[in-house]
Design an enzyme around this catalytic site. Structure first.
Site, PDB file in Angstrom:
ATOM      1  N   GLU A 122       0.854  -1.191   0.000  1.00 27.83           N
ATOM      2  CA  GLU A 122       0.000   0.000   0.000  1.00 27.83           C
ATOM      3  C   GLU A 122       0.888   1.239   0.000  1.00 27.83           C
ATOM      4  OE1 GLU A 122      -3.845   1.739  -0.112  1.00 27.83           O
ATOM      5  OE2 GLU A 122      -3.116  -0.302  -0.450  1.00 27.83           O
ATOM      6  N   GLU A 169      -0.448   9.634  -6.015  1.00 30.01           N
ATOM      7  CA  GLU A 169       0.656   8.682  -6.007  1.00 30.01           C
ATOM      8  C   GLU A 169       0.896   8.106  -7.408  1.00 30.01           C
ATOM      9  OE1 GLU A 169      -1.119   8.172  -1.700  1.00 30.01           O
ATOM     10  OE2 GLU A 169      -1.351   6.459  -3.049  1.00 30.01           O
ATOM     11  N   ASP A 214      -7.178   2.908   2.694  1.00 24.51           N
ATOM     12  CA  ASP A 214      -6.854   1.639   3.340  1.00 24.51           C
ATOM     13  C   ASP A 214      -8.059   0.701   3.350  1.00 24.51           C
ATOM     14  OD1 ASP A 214      -4.187   2.539   4.080  1.00 24.51           O
ATOM     15  OD2 ASP A 214      -5.197   3.814   5.532  1.00 24.51           O
TER      16      ASP A 214
END
Length: 494
Positions: free
Chosen positions: A292, A322, A476
């Site tokens: 992750e 990201e 998450d």
């Protein structure tokens, strides 16, 4: 103009036939779809959000073979969640212009970086280098009216989400202090080597959509995270985590926390990254590893992760910031973009995902890399890209991730169609270059799939919460839920 109207009408009729629980839908859809494929918001009891939510519930099914033991590591902490503007005002800081800082060294750096991301509505995470100043800010945050304490850290949050499935045994390894241990789900196993006397605290500065501070106005709800976290900053529990796997015998390993090392300086992260690669390489080859990712600013560091870590993991999870930064660091597609403008273009996202799997994964037939899966999530939609033959049930996995994003952001057990809205274009392209195929999202079957070479893409919209209660940990939860619904296919030779 006539052709665009015809497409909208045909889509409306198709959805009307597919979705019988809403007889007024065809007429309503004509109101929902504008010529450019974007959705407006007419008031109606029967709307697209309901159609999509019902379709998810009928289409999402668990895989044939499910995980029974998942090991998660290695960043864990206690999150102090507070109003960002409120806390900065309590610290006697005045609004002003924004400026990004890779490392925060003062309250002024904090203010400027917070404003920089608030005006973009973007999430970010930074290391605060001055321990004493950070502790003073942390005390002010904990005492601020309405401040709340939560389980924090990607690993701990993923572990908490996985623990909501009673049939799953979850091992969590990370710096677990007394407060965090008390807050963790009883189903989570914490190895003795992970327990420490003091908790690590992270400060989460949240802001709402439309919130104003001085001349800065947030285009959407989001949060800014910062900490002075030494244990997580050097991934001190990584070796403990890997050593605990022999006894725990997991079906799946989930790894996070690499981003925390960025603020420690190049010399430290270069050395520690080599040690991390060695530790990860010790994990049995037949156990899939999901990495992750999180917010980073050092291109050299991101490039090192891409070159050294990505090829030895099976799966990665990341958001739009990201993804673009990864492409910029590695000279990938659309690296010239300074930032996404509005909703990230599906075709451009698809180009970068394909590039990752071809250059750092198994999409290249001659490659020995393990990377075969990338789970991308942004506010308006999610895409799961997988190399053919390695994963199953990925359509259900990407829809499950989107569903949990919608419900968790609103703080509801299930998706409430009255509290969410569709923001994704109903028509999009599979690439920004040739072959550039146009696809149309069907709300009654909200899963669109396409292939490029030996990579299959699954895309689903997100029903965006209109008034989110908490944005921390959504990524998450999305990755964890997507993994629960994923099935890994062991390859011959393992």
């Amino acid at each position: 103009m006539w052709r665009k109207a015809s497409v909208a009408a045909l889509l409306a009729l198709a959805v009307g036939y597919l979705y019988h629980g809403c007889p007024e839908l065809p007429e309503q859809l004509l109101q929902y779809i504008s010529p450019d494929g974007l959705r407006s918001s007419p008031q109606s009891q029967c709307h697209l959000e309901q159609v999509i939510s019902d379709a998810w519930d009928s289409l999402i099914t668990l895989p044939t073979r499910q995980w029974s033991r998942v090991a998660v590591g290695v960043n864990a902490c206690v999150d102090v969640v507070v109003s960002g503007v409120g806390l900065l005002q309590a610290l006697a800081l005045d609004p002003g212009s924004g400026r990004d800082h890779e490392v925060l060294r003062s309250k002024e750096d904090l203010r400027e970086t917070f404003v920089h991301y608030m005006e973009r509505g973007a999430a970010a995470e930074r290391f605060f280098s001055d321990k004493e100043v950070f502790q003073r800010i942390a005390r002010a945050a904990a005492e601020y009216p309405g401040a709340k304490l939560y389980v924090g850290g990607n690993a701990a949050l993923i572990g908490q989400k996985l623990a909501t499935y009673p049939e799953l045994m979850v091992l969590l390894c990370g710096p677990v202090g007394p407060k965090l241990h008390e807050m963790l789900d009883e189903q989570i196993v914490v190895p003795p080597g992970s327990l420490q006397e003091m908790d690590e605290y992270h400060l989460i500065l949240e802001y709402k959509a439309g919130e104003q501070w001085g001349s800065t106005r947030a285009p959407q709800a989001n949060r800014f995270i910062f900490s002075h976290d030494v244990s997580n900053g050097v991934m001190s529990l990584l070796e403990t985590f890997v050593a605990s796997l022999d006894e725990f015998q997991p079906d799946l390993v989930v790894l996070s926390g690499l981003h925390m090392m960025e603020g420690q300086g190049r010399q430290l992260w270069e050395e520690r990254l080599k040690e991390a690669v060695a530790a990860i390489s010790d994990i049995r080859k037949d156990i899939p590893i999901h990495l992750e990712l999180a917010s980073m600013t050092d291109r050299d560091y991101m490039n090192s992760i891409m070159q050294e870590v990505m090829p030895i993991v099976s799966s990665i999870g990341l958001n739009e910031q990201e993804l673009l930064f990864l492409s910029q660091a590695g000279g990938g597609p659309h690296a010239h973009l300074a930032a996404w403008k509005g909703v990230p273009d599906v075709g451009q996202v698809s180009d970068i995902l394909l590039w990752i799997l071809e250059h750092h994964g198994r999409a290249d037939p001659s490659s020995e890399a393990d990377l075969t899966r990338v789970h991308f999530h942004t506010l308006a939609y999610h895409v799961l890209a997988t190399v053919d033959g390695h994963w199953a049930n990925q359509g259900a996995a990407v829809m499950a991730g989107a569903r949990v994003a919608s419900s968790q952001a609103c703080g509801t057990r299930a998706v409430d169609p009255t509290k969410v809205e569709l923001k994704v274009p109903l028509r999009f392209h599979t690439s920004d270059s040739e072959p550039r195929v146009e696809l149309t999202l069907d709300p009654a079957a909200p899963l669109t799939a396409w292939r490029r070479g030996n990579v299959t893409f699954h895309m689903t919209p997100v029903l965006v919460c209109k008034q989110p209660l908490r944005t921390v940990g959504l990524g998450d939860a999305i990755s964890a839920e997507g993994l629960v619904y994923s099935e890994f296919k062991s390859q011959p030779g393992f």
